[in-house]
Design a protein around this motif. Sequence first.
Motif, PDB file in Angstrom:
ATOM      1  N   GLN A 207       0.829  -1.205   0.000  1.00 35.04           N
ATOM      2  CA  GLN A 207       0.000   0.000   0.000  1.00 35.04           C
ATOM      3  C   GLN A 207       0.863   1.254   0.000  1.00 35.04           C
ATOM      4  N   ALA A 208       2.008   1.203   0.688  1.00 30.50           N
ATOM      5  CA  ALA A 208       2.921   2.343   0.655  1.00 30.50           C
ATOM      6  C   ALA A 208       3.479   2.552  -0.757  1.00 30.50           C
ATOM      7  N   ALA A 209       3.820   1.448  -1.429  1.00 30.51           N
ATOM      8  CA  ALA A 209       4.302   1.562  -2.807  1.00 30.51           C
ATOM      9  C   ALA A 209       3.212   2.102  -3.721  1.00 30.51           C
ATOM     10  N   LEU A 210       1.981   1.673  -3.490  1.00 33.31           N
ATOM     11  CA  LEU A 210       0.860   2.176  -4.279  1.00 33.31           C
ATOM     12  C   LEU A 210       0.688   3.679  -4.104  1.00 33.31           C
ATOM     13  N   PHE A 211       0.881   4.141  -2.867  1.00 33.12           N
ATOM     14  CA  PHE A 211       0.732   5.575  -2.601  1.00 33.12           C
ATOM     15  C   PHE A 211       1.734   6.378  -3.426  1.00 33.12           C
ATOM     16  N   PHE A 212       3.000   5.969  -3.413  1.00 28.76           N
ATOM     17  CA  PHE A 212       4.015   6.728  -4.142  1.00 28.76           C
ATOM     18  C   PHE A 212       3.820   6.643  -5.656  1.00 28.76           C
ATOM     19  N   LEU A 213       3.289   5.527  -6.128  1.00 29.73           N
ATOM     20  CA  LEU A 213       3.048   5.392  -7.565  1.00 29.73           C
ATOM     21  C   LEU A 213       1.828   6.194  -8.013  1.00 29.73           C
ATOM     22  N   LEU A 214       0.829   6.278  -7.144  1.00 32.62           N
ATOM     23  CA  LEU A 214      -0.424   6.927  -7.537  1.00 32.62           C
ATOM     24  C   LEU A 214      -0.473   8.408  -7.213  1.00 32.62           C
ATOM     25  N   VAL A 215       0.476   8.909  -6.412  1.00 31.28           N
ATOM     26  CA  VAL A 215       0.378  10.299  -5.974  1.00 31.28           C
ATOM     27  C   VAL A 215       0.507  11.266  -7.150  1.00 31.28           C
ATOM     28  N   ILE A 216       1.364  10.952  -8.130  1.00 31.20           N
ATOM     29  CA  ILE A 216       1.522  11.859  -9.280  1.00 31.20           C
ATOM     30  C   ILE A 216       0.265  11.867 -10.147  1.00 31.20           C
ATOM     31  N   PRO A 217      -0.267  10.698 -10.570  1.00 37.64           N
ATOM     32  CA  PRO A 217      -1.526  10.744 -11.321  1.00 37.64           C
ATOM     33  C   PRO A 217      -2.661  11.401 -10.552  1.00 37.64           C
ATOM     34  N   TRP A 218      -2.682  11.170  -9.228  1.00 35.35           N
ATOM     35  CA  TRP A 218      -3.742  11.774  -8.424  1.00 35.35           C
ATOM     36  C   TRP A 218      -3.627  13.291  -8.400  1.00 35.35           C
ATOM     37  N   LEU A 219      -2.403  13.812  -8.176  1.00 31.92           N
ATOM     38  CA  LEU A 219      -2.208  15.265  -8.177  1.00 31.92           C
ATOM     39  C   LEU A 219      -2.552  15.867  -9.533  1.00 31.92           C
ATOM     40  N   LEU A 220      -2.179  15.175 -10.604  1.00 31.50           N
ATOM     41  CA  LEU A 220      -2.481  15.667 -11.947  1.00 31.50           C
ATOM     42  C   LEU A 220      -3.986  15.716 -12.177  1.00 31.50           C
ATOM     43  N   SER A 221      -4.686  14.668 -11.751  1.00 39.74           N
ATOM     44  CA  SER A 221      -6.142  14.650 -11.932  1.00 39.74           C
ATOM     45  C   SER A 221      -6.816  15.713 -11.077  1.00 39.74           C
ATOM     46  N   GLN A 222      -6.274  15.964  -9.863  1.00 38.89           N
ATOM     47  CA  GLN A 222      -6.845  17.004  -9.014  1.00 38.89           C
ATOM     48  C   GLN A 222      -6.637  18.384  -9.632  1.00 38.89           C
ATOM     49  N   LEU A 223      -5.438  18.610 -10.201  1.00 39.43           N
ATOM     50  CA  LEU A 223      -5.175  19.886 -10.866  1.00 39.43           C
ATOM     51  C   LEU A 223      -6.122  20.077 -12.049  1.00 39.43           C
ATOM     52  N   ALA A 224      -6.308  19.031 -12.850  1.00 37.03           N
ATOM     53  CA  ALA A 224      -7.229  19.117 -13.983  1.00 37.03           C
ATOM     54  C   ALA A 224      -8.652  19.373 -13.511  1.00 37.03           C
ATOM     55  N   SER A 225      -9.027  18.749 -12.391  1.00 35.22           N
ATOM     56  CA  SER A 225     -10.366  18.954 -11.842  1.00 35.22           C
ATOM     57  C   SER A 225     -10.567  20.396 -11.407  1.00 35.22           C
ATOM     58  N   VAL A 226      -9.533  20.987 -10.779  1.00 35.53           N
ATOM     59  CA  VAL A 226      -9.626  22.392 -10.361  1.00 35.53           C
ATOM     60  C   VAL A 226      -9.764  23.307 -11.572  1.00 35.53           C
ATOM     61  N   VAL A 227      -8.937  23.070 -12.599  1.00 37.01           N
ATOM     62  CA  VAL A 227      -9.020  23.878 -13.814  1.00 37.01           C
ATOM     63  C   VAL A 227     -10.398  23.741 -14.448  1.00 37.01           C
ATOM     64  N   PHE A 228     -10.921  22.532 -14.474  1.00 38.06           N
ATOM     65  CA  PHE A 228     -12.242  22.287 -15.049  1.00 38.06           C
ATOM     66  C   PHE A 228     -13.307  23.065 -14.290  1.00 38.06           C
ATOM     67  N   THR A 229     -13.224  23.041 -12.970  1.00 37.84           N
ATOM     68  CA  THR A 229     -14.200  23.763 -12.156  1.00 37.84           C
ATOM     69  C   THR A 229     -14.094  25.264 -12.378  1.00 37.84           C
ATOM     70  N   VAL A 230     -12.861  25.782 -12.492  1.00 35.39           N
ATOM     71  CA  VAL A 230     -12.670  27.207 -12.765  1.00 35.39           C
ATOM     72  C   VAL A 230     -13.322  27.596 -14.084  1.00 35.39           C
ATOM     73  N   VAL A 231     -13.171  26.745 -15.106  1.00 31.35           N
ATOM     74  CA  VAL A 231     -13.784  27.021 -16.409  1.00 31.35           C
ATOM     75  C   VAL A 231     -15.300  27.126 -16.269  1.00 31.35           C
ATOM     76  N   LEU A 232     -15.901  26.281 -15.443  1.00 26.91           N
ATOM     77  CA  LEU A 232     -17.340  26.320 -15.247  1.00 26.91           C
ATOM     78  C   LEU A 232     -17.766  27.606 -14.549  1.00 26.91           C
ATOM     79  N   TYR A 233     -16.984  28.047 -13.563  1.00 24.14           N
ATOM     80  CA  TYR A 233     -17.299  29.307 -12.896  1.00 24.14           C
ATOM     81  C   TYR A 233     -17.143  30.488 -13.850  1.00 24.14           C
ATOM     82  N   VAL A 234     -16.109  30.444 -14.681  1.00 25.21           N
ATOM     83  CA  VAL A 234     -15.904  31.516 -15.659  1.00 25.21           C
ATOM     84  C   VAL A 234     -17.086  31.579 -16.619  1.00 25.21           C
TER      85      VAL A 234
END
Length: 340
Positions: A207-234
Amino acid sequence: PRRMTAEEKDQVLKENHPDYREDQFDVLSVGPNKGEKAPKELVKMLQSDSRLKDNLPDLSCPDYETDVLIIGGGGAGSVTAGLLSQAPETWNPALYQLAVSVHEVAVKPLTSVALAVMFTLELARNSTRIEADRDLGVKIVAGTMFRIALVFIAVRNAGLFIGMFNRVTQFLMQGVSSQMSFEVAGEGGQLGDLMRDQIRDAGVMGQAALFFLLVIPWLLSQLASVVFTVVLYVRFIELYALTAFQSLPFAFLVHEDTKPIGVGFFKSYARTSVNAVCVFVCLVFYQRIVVDAVRIPDSADKGMVSWVTGNFGNLMMAGILLFFVIAVSQRVSRAIAGGE
């Protein structure tokens, strides 16, 4: 009757509108929002006694256990469904009322001046064509006056035309949402639920190895989600700004030289409004593609770490693809409503 001033309108709102009347609010006395005002009904509900107070659940013996694996656009789906299902006047009534007030107080008088100028220019332009033939001149002047009357009526009812775009968008959203949904993530449930046993069997080190492997895709998806939400507010901000100038483009429709300005305004509003439907459709397609691309392990013998490394590219793709979904939805909107 004379037109009400901005101060008089504010007074009417304070005396009658539930969002402005002071006697409709109470102060929260508990919780992270302690000291803030909220509607009385909400305050009563938040500060009332729990129905479970005399029958608390036994947390030492849970009925269900689950682990969570976040893949894809994070909260973009739920946020999108909430934002796009509402019209501008219902999403934020205060901002919508502010846009209408700006239109009534500042833009409408300017529209009257612009109409007078455009009417004069149009009559002067047509007068050059009636010198040789009196009968033809009468027809040209009558046609011009009729068109001026139509434009004048349209200016007085500009809100109805803008509302028409919103109603059409809501109709399309209802039809599309009846056939598409963010709920379907794959057969059998959400991806995290389907992989619950594999995650538990991976052990602490796995599970620790999974965390380090998934943290980058997770951060990228969260950033994309924030940008997507900003576009909706705009999008909503643009709708409110266009609403504030709703009558002015009608004045430009009278004269041939300024007609493209008015047409361009309505194209912009139509494009921004229908973008709600395009975003909804594109995001549903995106989620289906991500679920199909990220395959669940076929057997329990295959380790989770090896599965994640084998699907690392697809996991990264899920976040990156969401950025392209934003661009695609804008392009589809322009294709439907026109514009650059």
